[in-house]
Design a protein around this motif. Structure first.
Motif, mmCIF file in Angstrom:
data_model
loop_
_atom_site.group_PDB
_atom_site.id
_atom_site.type_symbol
_atom_site.label_atom_id
_atom_site.label_comp_id
_atom_site.label_asym_id
_atom_site.label_seq_id
_atom_site.Cartn_x
_atom_site.Cartn_y
_atom_site.Cartn_z
ATOM 1 N N ASP A 14 5.861 21.310 -4.735
ATOM 2 C CA ASP A 14 4.909 21.648 -3.679
ATOM 3 C C ASP A 14 3.972 20.479 -3.378
ATOM 4 N N ILE A 15 3.553 19.771 -4.409
ATOM 5 C CA ILE A 15 2.668 18.621 -4.202
ATOM 6 C C ILE A 15 3.378 17.530 -3.414
ATOM 7 N N ILE A 16 4.618 17.259 -3.771
ATOM 8 C CA ILE A 16 5.390 16.227 -3.068
ATOM 9 C C ILE A 16 5.674 16.653 -1.633
ATOM 10 N N THR A 17 5.963 17.947 -1.442
ATOM 11 C CA THR A 17 6.230 18.453 -0.091
ATOM 12 C C THR A 17 4.982 18.358 0.783
ATOM 13 N N GLU A 18 3.842 18.738 0.225
ATOM 14 C CA GLU A 18 2.580 18.682 0.980
ATOM 15 C C GLU A 18 2.232 17.248 1.377
ATOM 16 N N GLU A 57 0.829 -1.202 0.000
ATOM 17 C CA GLU A 57 0.000 0.000 0.000
ATOM 18 C C GLU A 57 0.867 1.256 0.000
ATOM 19 N N LYS A 58 1.987 1.216 0.742
ATOM 20 C CA LYS A 58 2.878 2.376 0.774
ATOM 21 C C LYS A 58 3.483 2.623 -0.599
ATOM 22 N N MET A 59 3.849 1.570 -1.292
ATOM 23 C CA MET A 59 4.396 1.724 -2.644
ATOM 24 C C MET A 59 3.367 2.366 -3.563
ATOM 25 N N ARG A 60 2.131 1.942 -3.467
ATOM 26 C CA ARG A 60 1.059 2.526 -4.291
ATOM 27 C C ARG A 60 0.840 3.999 -3.944
ATOM 28 N N THR A 61 0.887 4.318 -2.659
ATOM 29 C CA THR A 61 0.667 5.696 -2.221
ATOM 30 C C THR A 61 1.761 6.622 -2.751
ATOM 31 N N VAL A 62 3.009 6.211 -2.591
ATOM 32 C CA VAL A 62 4.123 7.038 -3.068
ATOM 33 C C VAL A 62 4.052 7.193 -4.587
ATOM 34 N N TYR A 63 3.763 6.116 -5.276
ATOM 35 C CA TYR A 63 3.642 6.195 -6.729
ATOM 36 C C TYR A 63 2.561 7.209 -7.117
ATOM 37 N N SER A 64 1.449 7.164 -6.403
ATOM 38 C CA SER A 64 0.341 8.069 -6.693
ATOM 39 C C SER A 64 0.736 9.523 -6.497
ATOM 40 N N VAL A 65 1.512 9.807 -5.455
ATOM 41 C CA VAL A 65 1.969 11.178 -5.212
ATOM 42 C C VAL A 65 2.852 11.663 -6.361
ATOM 43 N N VAL A 66 3.791 10.821 -6.774
ATOM 44 C CA VAL A 66 4.688 11.197 -7.878
ATOM 45 C C VAL A 66 3.895 11.408 -9.164
ATOM 46 N N GLN A 67 2.961 10.531 -9.433
ATOM 47 C CA GLN A 67 2.156 10.654 -10.649
ATOM 48 C C GLN A 67 1.322 11.936 -10.631
ATOM 49 N N HIS A 68 0.756 12.257 -9.469
ATOM 50 C CA HIS A 68 -0.029 13.484 -9.333
ATOM 51 C C HIS A 68 0.839 14.718 -9.569
ATOM 52 N N ALA A 69 2.041 14.704 -8.993
ATOM 53 C CA ALA A 69 2.955 15.834 -9.173
ATOM 54 C C ALA A 69 3.350 15.996 -10.637
ATOM 55 N N ARG A 104 10.264 7.191 -9.740
ATOM 56 C CA ARG A 104 10.405 8.328 -10.637
ATOM 57 C C ARG A 104 9.588 8.043 -11.886
ATOM 58 N N ILE A 105 8.882 9.049 -12.369
ATOM 59 C CA ILE A 105 8.138 8.956 -13.628
ATOM 60 C C ILE A 105 8.598 10.128 -14.485
ATOM 61 N N GLU A 106 9.090 9.839 -15.666
ATOM 62 C CA GLU A 106 9.662 10.890 -16.517
ATOM 63 C C GLU A 106 9.080 10.853 -17.921
ATOM 64 N N ASP A 107 8.467 11.971 -18.287
ATOM 65 C CA ASP A 107 8.108 12.263 -19.671
ATOM 66 C C ASP A 107 8.948 13.462 -20.103
#
Length: 357
Positions: free
Chosen positions: A273-277, A238-250, A331-334
């Motif tokens: 700012d999204i990652i910090t929040e 669940e933690k992996m999914r949560t962190v992934y979701s934060v990165v994707q949102h940012a 990390r997600i990079e486009d």
């Protein structure tokens, strides 16, 4: 306007000659890759001086400047400098070593004024920073090769393979699909090692439930692509999914915001700012992105210190990440081509979390 004309327009009037010797800028101006040669740009003409190894190729493909077979550099260059009434010569401060610069001054003792400031390097940077439609097409072609290679690797990826095997599979597949080279040494990491943003692939094996982070790119006609995807082999926690979701949102927020007229600092702040929040600000330790073109890292940047204003035609990566030492990283990079009212995402591969069974 061709590239040489663009360069000379970016230089102050008192610069009579631009001396370009670096491989990447020589290729940018002439369209031909080589490991040697000099481009001399004057206000009314330009010359590529190149040796016997490349002369046939140069005569067949180089446009916008005269091709001269290099036999005696001192004599040939001196003649051209005199022919074009040169007084001031600018060199690439960002590329030329102090020793090379000193040798030039000794080799040409005529009373030239040598400009070793950043004038020429800055002008080249400014020209290269704004991509033409043709350049964007080359970069996009490189990206499609990388994406096709990634899909083939995901179809093969399984528990037990090593990071080195993933790296080799990506590299071989990109070359097989037509890449002339890798954009940079491919990164392939698994498990807790994904917390190292630029880790080096090892013999570590993929375990069930591991994240696998892959950062890679292909080169087509001198132009680079760059992408990162973090996938899971098996099912993530669940933690992996949560962190992934934060990165994707940012990343999504930055992609939606990117446009001409904003600074690289402002773009970086949107994702940061999204990652910090979310409580992970200290775990996002690198900049949001960088320019991509004939080099994998070039201007402009999207970083906390980047005050450069983005322009239409810039190409910038959008690559937020969160890295938790001893646990995992995401990390997600486009990368995007900036337009007046937004951006064109050159990456077609899904940013959604992929779980490989």
């Amino acid at each position: 306007m061709n590239r040489i004309e663009c360069l000379m327009q970016h230089l102050p009037e008192e610069i009579d000659c631009a001396w370009i010797a670096s491989d990447v800028n020589r290729r940018y101006l002439t369209g031909m890759a080589s490991s040697a040669g000099i481009v001399l740009c004057f206000r009314d003409a330009a010359y590529l001086l190149i040796d016997f190894r490349y002369i046939e190729k140069a005569r067949a493909c180089v446009k916008d400047c005269h091709v001269v077979e290099l036999e005696n550099m001192t004599v040939q260059v001196e003649n051209l400098l005199q022919q074009h009434h040169v007084e001031t010569i600018a060199v690439e401060s960002a590329e030329m070593t102090l020793q090379q610069f000193a040798n030039l001054q000794k080799r040409f003792p005529h009373t030239y004024q040598w400009d070793s400031s950043n004038i020429l390097s800055d002008a080249l940077r400014d020209c290269r920073m704004v991509k033409t439609a043709e350049e964007v097409a080359q970069i996009q072609a490189a990206q499609r090769i990388a994406e096709t290679a990634l899909q083939q690797v995901l179809d093969w990826l399984h528990v037990g393979v090593t990071e080195r095997e993933i790296q080799q599979k990506l590299d071989f597949t990109m070359l097989e699909l037509g890449a002339e080279a890798m954009s940079f040494p491919t990164i392939a990491l698994t498990g807790a090692r994904t917390s190292m943003p630029h880790g080096v692939p090892s013999d570590a094996n993929v375990q069930a439930g591991d994240f696998v982070l892959m950062d890679f790119g292909a080169v087509v006609n001198g132009y680079h692509s760059d992408m990162t995807r973090t996938v899971c082999v098996g099912q993530p926690t669940e933690k992996m999914r949560t962190v992934y979701s934060v990165v994707q949102h940012a990343q999504k927020a930055a992609l939606q915001a990117a446009k001409a007229g904003m600074t690289g600092k402002a773009l970086d702040a949107i994702a940061r700012d999204i990652i910090t929040e979310a409580g992970y600000g200290k775990q996002f330790g690198h900049s949001l992105g960088h320019g991509v073109g004939m080099e994998i890292h070039e201007a402009p940047n999207a970083a906390p210190s980047a005050n450069t204003v983005l322009q239409a035609g810039n190409i910038v990566t959008i690559e937020p990440g969160i890295y938790l030492p001893g646990e995992f990283g995401v990390r997600i990079e486009d990368f995007v081509a900036i337009t007046e009212d937004g951006c064109q995402n050159l990456t077609a591969f899904t940013p959604e979390l992929i779980c490989v069974e």
